[in-house]
Design a protein around this motif. Structure first.
Motif, PDB file in Angstrom:
ATOM      1  N   LYS A 206      39.799  29.527 -15.692  1.00 30.69           N
ATOM      2  CA  LYS A 206      40.104  28.482 -16.672  1.00 30.69           C
ATOM      3  C   LYS A 206      38.833  28.033 -17.394  1.00 30.69           C
ATOM      4  CE  LYS A 206      44.566  27.667 -16.431  1.00 30.69           C
ATOM      5  NZ  LYS A 206      45.446  27.767 -17.631  1.00 30.69           N
ATOM      6  N   ARG A 210      37.933  28.111 -21.388  1.00 31.08           N
ATOM      7  CA  ARG A 210      37.472  26.940 -22.138  1.00 31.08           C
ATOM      8  C   ARG A 210      36.144  27.219 -22.834  1.00 31.08           C
ATOM      9  NH1 ARG A 210      41.784  25.898 -20.131  1.00 31.08           N
ATOM     10  NH2 ARG A 210      42.264  27.086 -22.015  1.00 31.08           N
ATOM     11  N   GLU A 213      36.749  29.210 -25.947  1.00 32.39           N
ATOM     12  CA  GLU A 213      37.286  28.311 -26.968  1.00 32.39           C
ATOM     13  C   GLU A 213      36.162  27.469 -27.579  1.00 32.39           C
ATOM     14  OE1 GLU A 213      41.731  27.570 -25.010  1.00 32.39           O
ATOM     15  OE2 GLU A 213      40.191  26.001 -24.921  1.00 32.39           O
ATOM     16  N   VAL A 240      48.213  35.098 -23.054  1.00 30.51           N
ATOM     17  CA  VAL A 240      48.164  33.680 -22.681  1.00 30.51           C
ATOM     18  C   VAL A 240      46.961  33.000 -23.327  1.00 30.51           C
ATOM     19  CG1 VAL A 240      47.754  32.089 -20.760  1.00 30.51           C
ATOM     20  CG2 VAL A 240      49.449  33.920 -20.531  1.00 30.51           C
ATOM     21  N   ASP A 243      47.640  32.700 -27.160  1.00 29.76           N
ATOM     22  CA  ASP A 243      48.677  31.716 -27.490  1.00 29.76           C
ATOM     23  C   ASP A 243      48.192  30.289 -27.248  1.00 29.76           C
ATOM     24  OD1 ASP A 243      50.345  33.784 -28.161  1.00 29.76           O
ATOM     25  OD2 ASP A 243      51.550  33.699 -26.325  1.00 29.76           O
ATOM     26  N   GLU A 244      47.503  30.070 -26.126  1.00 32.32           N
ATOM     27  CA  GLU A 244      47.005  28.726 -25.827  1.00 32.32           C
ATOM     28  C   GLU A 244      45.968  28.279 -26.847  1.00 32.32           C
ATOM     29  OE1 GLU A 244      45.593  28.349 -21.845  1.00 32.32           O
ATOM     30  OE2 GLU A 244      47.569  28.663 -20.937  1.00 32.32           O
ATOM     31  N   THR A 245      45.072  29.191 -27.215  1.00 36.89           N
ATOM     32  CA  THR A 245      43.994  28.848 -28.156  1.00 36.89           C
ATOM     33  C   THR A 245      44.551  28.589 -29.547  1.00 36.89           C
ATOM     34  OG1 THR A 245      42.480  30.259 -26.884  1.00 36.89           O
ATOM     35  CG2 THR A 245      41.770  29.588 -29.074  1.00 36.89           C
ATOM     36  N   GLU A 247      47.583  27.627 -30.376  1.00 39.44           N
ATOM     37  CA  GLU A 247      48.343  26.373 -30.398  1.00 39.44           C
ATOM     38  C   GLU A 247      47.431  25.159 -30.304  1.00 39.44           C
ATOM     39  OE1 GLU A 247      52.038  24.156 -28.046  1.00 39.44           O
ATOM     40  OE2 GLU A 247      51.298  26.098 -27.352  1.00 39.44           O
ATOM     41  N   LYS A 248      46.447  25.235 -29.441  1.00 35.48           N
ATOM     42  CA  LYS A 248      45.553  24.096 -29.190  1.00 35.48           C
ATOM     43  C   LYS A 248      44.773  23.699 -30.434  1.00 35.48           C
ATOM     44  CE  LYS A 248      41.972  22.697 -25.863  1.00 35.48           C
ATOM     45  NZ  LYS A 248      41.219  23.158 -24.658  1.00 35.48           N
TER      46      LYS A 248
END
Length: 286
Positions: A206, A210, A213, A240, A243-245, A247-248
């Protein structure tokens, strides 16, 4: 007619090569008892990581022989075509040198050979940029100038899930690798001066995500160009992360996740993730 050529370190699949109307020259990946052309399809991609996991020594990469480029050049010369050749970083391979030697062999001045200083998704990004300019009917010389001006503005960062391959490649001692794996250290690698370097260390998957990102946001990505996401073997991990990046941070222009093949996969190892993007600059080319 303008033809665009790149090498297999860009990790385009066969379907993408046809869709984008480009041409490919292959590097070879060499294990102790097996050698094959770096992946352009799912089979080669899977085979590479299956072999890498079991390997006692890191594979080596063989650059294409000048003759492989010369065959394409001769065809372009015979047809009176222009050709732009965008190669894997000269700091990682002699591919650019082979392409340049072939140009001298053929003696055709409408061939333009570029050292991208990039690899994997960053090389893909430079090639995609050239394709977009070609499809907008820009002149060959204009495209070459724009690529030369922007190629250093593409950055790529990857999160490594195991220290095994950095240790095998001599970048870490065996003791450091053992301790690092116990502490779930996840190194971050990037390309600097066209070469792979370890730039940061994180604790856990995780934290690695981060950090990638943070590079994207703090360095600043150019919204006029896509953000590229990649993965090594584990597609779901790449999906994953993407998609997370997306959207965030509300990223509208992105591509992927695309597979990271053997050229850089040797350093990343299985189950890595990566992001590449054009830096946001006041006067960055469109």
């Amino acid at each position: 007619m303008l033809r665009i050529v790149t090498d297999s370190a860009s990790d385009f699949t066969q379907a993408e090569i046809l869709e984008k109307n480009i041409e490919m020259v292959n590097l070879s990946i060499n294990f102790v008892d097996k050698s094959y052309e770096s992946h352009q399809d799912d089979v080669r991609f899977s085979v590479f990581y299956d072999l890498l996991v079991r390997a006692e020594n890191l594979p080596t990469t063989s650059q294409p022989a000048p003759g492989q480029f010369a065959a394409l050049y001769e065809d372009a010369k015979a047809k009176g075509n222009d050709m732009i050749v965008i190669c894997l970083s000269g700091g990682l391979s002699g591919t650019y040198q082979s392409a340049s030697i072939a140009r001298e062999m053929v003696g055709y001045d409408r061939i333009f050979v570029i050292d991208s200083r990039q690899a994997i998704m960053a090389l893909r990004a430079v090639v995609d940029y050239a394709i977009d300019l070609r499809d907008r009917n820009e002149s060959t010389e204009s495209i070459v100038d724009k690529i030369e001006n922007i190629k250093e503005d593409v950055v790529v960062f990857g999160a490594v899930q195991t220290l095994k391959y950095l240790q095998m490649g001599g970048r870490l001692s065996k003791a450091s690798a053992v301790v690092g794996n116990l502490l779930t250290i996840k190194p971050i690698i990037t390309l600097e001066d066209g070469k792979v370097v370890m730039t940061h260390k994180t604790r856990g998957r995780k934290a690695a995500m981060r950090y990638l990102e943070s590079r994207l946001i703090e360095m600043g990505y150019h919204e006029g160009h896509p953000v590229y996401f990649g993965y090594s073997r584990d597609y779901q991990a790449g999906k994953v992360f993407m998609d997370e990046t997306v959207e965030k941070f509300g990223i509208k222009n992105y591509r992927g996740p695309s597979g990271i093949g053997g050229t850089i996969g040797t350093h990343v190892g299985e189950d890595g993730i990566a992001v590449a993007f054009f830096l946001k600059k006041e006067k960055a080319p469109e």
